[in-house]
Design a protein around this motif. Sequence first.
Motif, PDB file in Angstrom:
ATOM      1  N   CYS A 154       0.839  -1.207   0.000  1.00 63.01           N
ATOM      2  CA  CYS A 154       0.000   0.000   0.000  1.00 63.01           C
ATOM      3  C   CYS A 154       0.869   1.250   0.000  1.00 63.01           C
ATOM      4  N   ARG A 155       1.930   1.240   0.824  1.00 59.25           N
ATOM      5  CA  ARG A 155       2.832   2.389   0.851  1.00 59.25           C
ATOM      6  C   ARG A 155       3.545   2.541  -0.495  1.00 59.25           C
ATOM      7  N   LYS A 156       3.912   1.413  -1.110  1.00 52.50           N
ATOM      8  CA  LYS A 156       4.577   1.477  -2.414  1.00 52.50           C
ATOM      9  C   LYS A 156       3.653   2.103  -3.455  1.00 52.50           C
ATOM     10  N   MET A 157       2.391   1.711  -3.454  1.00 54.36           N
ATOM     11  CA  MET A 157       1.437   2.268  -4.416  1.00 54.36           C
ATOM     12  C   MET A 157       1.254   3.768  -4.200  1.00 54.36           C
ATOM     13  N   GLU A 158       1.205   4.185  -2.949  1.00 55.73           N
ATOM     14  CA  GLU A 158       1.039   5.606  -2.670  1.00 55.73           C
ATOM     15  C   GLU A 158       2.222   6.403  -3.209  1.00 55.73           C
ATOM     16  N   GLY A 159       3.436   5.890  -3.023  1.00 53.53           N
ATOM     17  CA  GLY A 159       4.612   6.613  -3.474  1.00 53.53           C
ATOM     18  C   GLY A 159       4.811   6.557  -4.977  1.00 53.53           C
ATOM     19  N   ALA A 160       4.575   5.386  -5.575  1.00 56.02           N
ATOM     20  CA  ALA A 160       4.878   5.206  -6.992  1.00 56.02           C
ATOM     21  C   ALA A 160       3.744   5.640  -7.906  1.00 56.02           C
ATOM     22  N   VAL A 161       2.496   5.616  -7.428  1.00 55.03           N
ATOM     23  CA  VAL A 161       1.344   5.895  -8.295  1.00 55.03           C
ATOM     24  C   VAL A 161       0.564   7.117  -7.818  1.00 55.03           C
ATOM     25  N   PHE A 162       0.075   7.086  -6.602  1.00 52.35           N
ATOM     26  CA  PHE A 162      -0.817   8.153  -6.131  1.00 52.35           C
ATOM     27  C   PHE A 162      -0.112   9.501  -5.997  1.00 52.35           C
ATOM     28  N   ASP A 163       1.201   9.497  -5.751  1.00 50.24           N
ATOM     29  CA  ASP A 163       1.917  10.756  -5.604  1.00 50.24           C
ATOM     30  C   ASP A 163       2.394  11.340  -6.926  1.00 50.24           C
ATOM     31  N   THR A 164       2.133  10.665  -8.052  1.00 50.05           N
ATOM     32  CA  THR A 164       2.470  11.242  -9.351  1.00 50.05           C
ATOM     33  C   THR A 164       1.434  12.313  -9.704  1.00 50.05           C
ATOM     34  N   GLN A 165       1.896  13.354 -10.396  1.00 50.64           N
ATOM     35  CA  GLN A 165       1.022  14.491 -10.673  1.00 50.64           C
ATOM     36  C   GLN A 165      -0.167  14.098 -11.542  1.00 50.64           C
ATOM     37  N   SER A 166       0.043  13.199 -12.515  1.00 56.17           N
ATOM     38  CA  SER A 166      -1.039  12.822 -13.426  1.00 56.17           C
ATOM     39  C   SER A 166      -2.153  12.084 -12.701  1.00 56.17           C
ATOM     40  N   VAL A 167      -1.783  11.148 -11.829  1.00 63.17           N
ATOM     41  CA  VAL A 167      -2.797  10.406 -11.079  1.00 63.17           C
ATOM     42  C   VAL A 167      -3.468  11.325 -10.068  1.00 63.17           C
ATOM     43  N   ARG A 168      -2.678  12.172  -9.433  1.00 60.59           N
ATOM     44  CA  ARG A 168      -3.234  13.111  -8.455  1.00 60.59           C
ATOM     45  C   ARG A 168      -4.294  14.003  -9.105  1.00 60.59           C
ATOM     46  N   ASP A 169      -3.971  14.530 -10.294  1.00 58.34           N
ATOM     47  CA  ASP A 169      -4.924  15.402 -10.987  1.00 58.34           C
ATOM     48  C   ASP A 169      -6.192  14.645 -11.373  1.00 58.34           C
ATOM     49  N   ALA A 170      -6.019  13.401 -11.864  1.00 60.86           N
ATOM     50  CA  ALA A 170      -7.179  12.621 -12.295  1.00 60.86           C
ATOM     51  C   ALA A 170      -8.128  12.337 -11.143  1.00 60.86           C
ATOM     52  N   ILE A 171      -7.591  12.071  -9.972  1.00 65.03           N
ATOM     53  CA  ILE A 171      -8.440  11.769  -8.814  1.00 65.03           C
ATOM     54  C   ILE A 171      -9.055  13.046  -8.249  1.00 65.03           C
ATOM     55  N   GLU A 172      -8.241  14.080  -8.090  1.00 62.40           N
ATOM     56  CA  GLU A 172      -8.751  15.315  -7.488  1.00 62.40           C
ATOM     57  C   GLU A 172      -9.814  15.978  -8.354  1.00 62.40           C
ATOM     58  N   ASN A 173      -9.697  15.849  -9.673  1.00 62.80           N
ATOM     59  CA  ASN A 173     -10.638  16.522 -10.574  1.00 62.80           C
ATOM     60  C   ASN A 173     -11.824  15.659 -10.989  1.00 62.80           C
ATOM     61  N   PHE A 214      -2.891   2.541 -14.552  1.00 63.36           N
ATOM     62  CA  PHE A 214      -3.768   3.070 -13.508  1.00 63.36           C
ATOM     63  C   PHE A 214      -4.585   4.249 -14.033  1.00 63.36           C
ATOM     64  N   LEU A 215      -3.936   5.124 -14.804  1.00 66.14           N
ATOM     65  CA  LEU A 215      -4.651   6.256 -15.399  1.00 66.14           C
ATOM     66  C   LEU A 215      -5.722   5.783 -16.372  1.00 66.14           C
ATOM     67  N   ASP A 216      -5.383   4.780 -17.186  1.00 69.09           N
ATOM     68  CA  ASP A 216      -6.368   4.238 -18.123  1.00 69.09           C
ATOM     69  C   ASP A 216      -7.561   3.664 -17.377  1.00 69.09           C
ATOM     70  N   TRP A 217      -7.294   3.018 -16.248  1.00 70.10           N
ATOM     71  CA  TRP A 217      -8.367   2.449 -15.415  1.00 70.10           C
ATOM     72  C   TRP A 217      -9.268   3.563 -14.872  1.00 70.10           C
ATOM     73  N   LEU A 218      -8.669   4.641 -14.392  1.00 64.04           N
ATOM     74  CA  LEU A 218      -9.460   5.771 -13.897  1.00 64.04           C
ATOM     75  C   LEU A 218     -10.313   6.383 -15.005  1.00 64.04           C
ATOM     76  N   ASN A 219      -9.735   6.502 -16.187  1.00 69.31           N
ATOM     77  CA  ASN A 219     -10.484   7.085 -17.310  1.00 69.31           C
ATOM     78  C   ASN A 219     -11.651   6.195 -17.728  1.00 69.31           C
ATOM     79  N   ARG A 220     -11.433   4.882 -17.721  1.00 70.27           N
ATOM     80  CA  ARG A 220     -12.518   3.955 -18.071  1.00 70.27           C
ATOM     81  C   ARG A 220     -13.655   4.052 -17.065  1.00 70.27           C
ATOM     82  N   GLY A 221     -13.293   4.189 -15.784  1.00 75.63           N
ATOM     83  CA  GLY A 221     -14.321   4.335 -14.759  1.00 75.63           C
ATOM     84  C   GLY A 221     -15.105   5.622 -14.910  1.00 75.63           C
ATOM     85  N   ALA A 222     -14.398   6.710 -15.231  1.00 72.84           N
ATOM     86  CA  ALA A 222     -15.081   7.994 -15.407  1.00 72.84           C
ATOM     87  C   ALA A 222     -16.040   7.953 -16.591  1.00 72.84           C
ATOM     88  N   GLU A 223     -15.633   7.315 -17.693  1.00 70.10           N
ATOM     89  CA  GLU A 223     -16.504   7.198 -18.862  1.00 70.10           C
ATOM     90  C   GLU A 223     -17.730   6.344 -18.550  1.00 70.10           C
TER      91      GLU A 223
END
Length: 655
Positions: A546-565, A641-650
Amino acid sequence: MRQRLTSLALALFIAITSFLPATAALPSNVSWTTEIEKTSDTEGIIRWIADIKEGWHIYGLAMPEGSAPPTSFDITPVDGLTLIGDVEASVEIENHYDDIMKLNIPWVSGSVTFSRKFRLDNGVKAITIAGTINYMACNDVSCTPPTHVDFSIPFGDDDEPSDAAPVAAPATIDVPVNTTQSELTEWWQPVDMENDHSTEGAGWLSIFLFGFLGGLLALLTPCVWPLIPMTMSFFLKKGKDRRRSITDAVTYSVSIVVIYLVMGIALTLIFDAGKLNEIATSAVFNLIFFALLVIFAISFFGAFDITLPESWRNKMDNKAESTTGMLSIFFMAFTLVLVSFSCTGPIIGTLLVEAASQASILGPAVGMGGFAIGLALPFGLFAFFPSLLKEMPQSGGWMNSVKVVLGFIELILSLKFLSVADLAYGWRILDREVFLSIWIVLFALLGMYLLGKLRFSHDSERRHTGVLGFFLAVASFSFAVYLVPGLWGAPLKSISAFAPPLTTQDFNLYGGTFKEFHDYDEGMTYAAENNLPVIVDFSGYACVNCRKMEGAVFDTQSVRDAIENGYVLIKLMVDDKESLAKPYSVEEYGSTTRISTVGDRWSYLQRHKFGINSQPYYVLLDNQGRPLAPARAYDENVDDFLDWLNRGAEAYKSR
């Protein structure tokens, strides 16, 4: 002999595979219904009906000795109740050939009814028949742990012959404030989930590699290194021909692996998945682990030695001398294990602690197997290539330096376990900047030691610094410098699996953290009010991945923007030890589960709604609690992960 070996192999296979899905799947693949047919005023037939999920099976009423546990039905003895005959199945339980075990084993799938006759004696007119159903369910690749389901059903004058209700009743949930019952039922309703990825195997691989590295490090200690040339010289001189010497040396190496692997399997059988998770998240156990690693570090620094009783080693040594053949070689290997314990014990202890922190049921067995292979490897290599013995460096002060370096590593790792207890109970005594400060000091001190500027009592004076020591010192100092920006909030992704999360950082110059909800119902309410989809993050304070995912994925700017917006983030910690104001109980899989902490509640939500119990686990939901895309587990691929978020949003927009 062949039959014994086959039975042993089968027993080991069942022992190991029965725990494979324990952290990722639940024993919900068989549902049981109990009923009674009343054949007269004092006689009847009790029936247990098993509805087995497609692709799964349960074992027969009688199994080969040493194999899997049979399906059985224990009825509590009661005065006046007489059982007639044996349990019978409604279908013939046939043998099926198992490709993995190479054996014919009786099992049944689909729907099957087991029955047993009984009567009331001694003038008894009414009775309650109670007991336990014992079974283990398997599919082609794995098995659930042996499962026990209680049943209780009345019979007598006032009891009409009718089907009884299923043993497992619907779960009950206490309703949070400001949430209606209809909303809660909708959001908590179980759903069928598909998963994009499964990474349990990757977790075992990391534990194996950690163990293998520990075995290689153990070779460099003063307790093991001098034994390598002595032992190999004994084997090479003992036999009249080289082939026999090689055979004996390989047998010796295999014996070492077997000894450690048996220890790991024993721990695997003692602790189930729930117990490992309790160990990994309990403040008491984590504090014990912290103290244990600190003691190991002090031992490696030279304050004292951790040894087993001398009588144990003498007994094994005498056994090795008094026996012959392969048995004597096995006892020689056991003697090595005992003699080297003062050096290998702390490494093994660290390995088992790390395996427990992964909450993986196979962790101890896999880790010990890796350690044993790393430790035994040189004995096999030197048997095949005896000329390598001449190239081995001589024993000396360098081995004590290895022990001290290992002591620093033990001390550095110990803080992780103190951090887990601190996070789970919200003590806030080891926030991220405090954790990093201690690590910076320890890595700086390690660099000074490698350069010879810091000495312990058992160290000999060094007139110069070796090339290897110089480069290791550079690495240690560099890492300490790398950690410094973390004091002001730098992400430090390379240590995200060990350090406390950024949310514990009091001073952060690198931007804020996610706006996230830590209550499922509050987050779902907010999402519905603002017409936004939801990402639910099932996490844990003790979850390394879980900590690895937070550092490697959730803390990237692209994923952060996709979730926050585009999403509402609900992060649920399944090992949160905060007590619920109003504890409650739920019925699941034939037993009662007490929900007394916040973590219990979110762990039950994950099991109840999604049918899984491993972390990290990510799901995308609409405002009715329905999935928008397949769930995801540990996977550091940011683009996926970004593609997964986009599919969910669509998918959310199209509903």
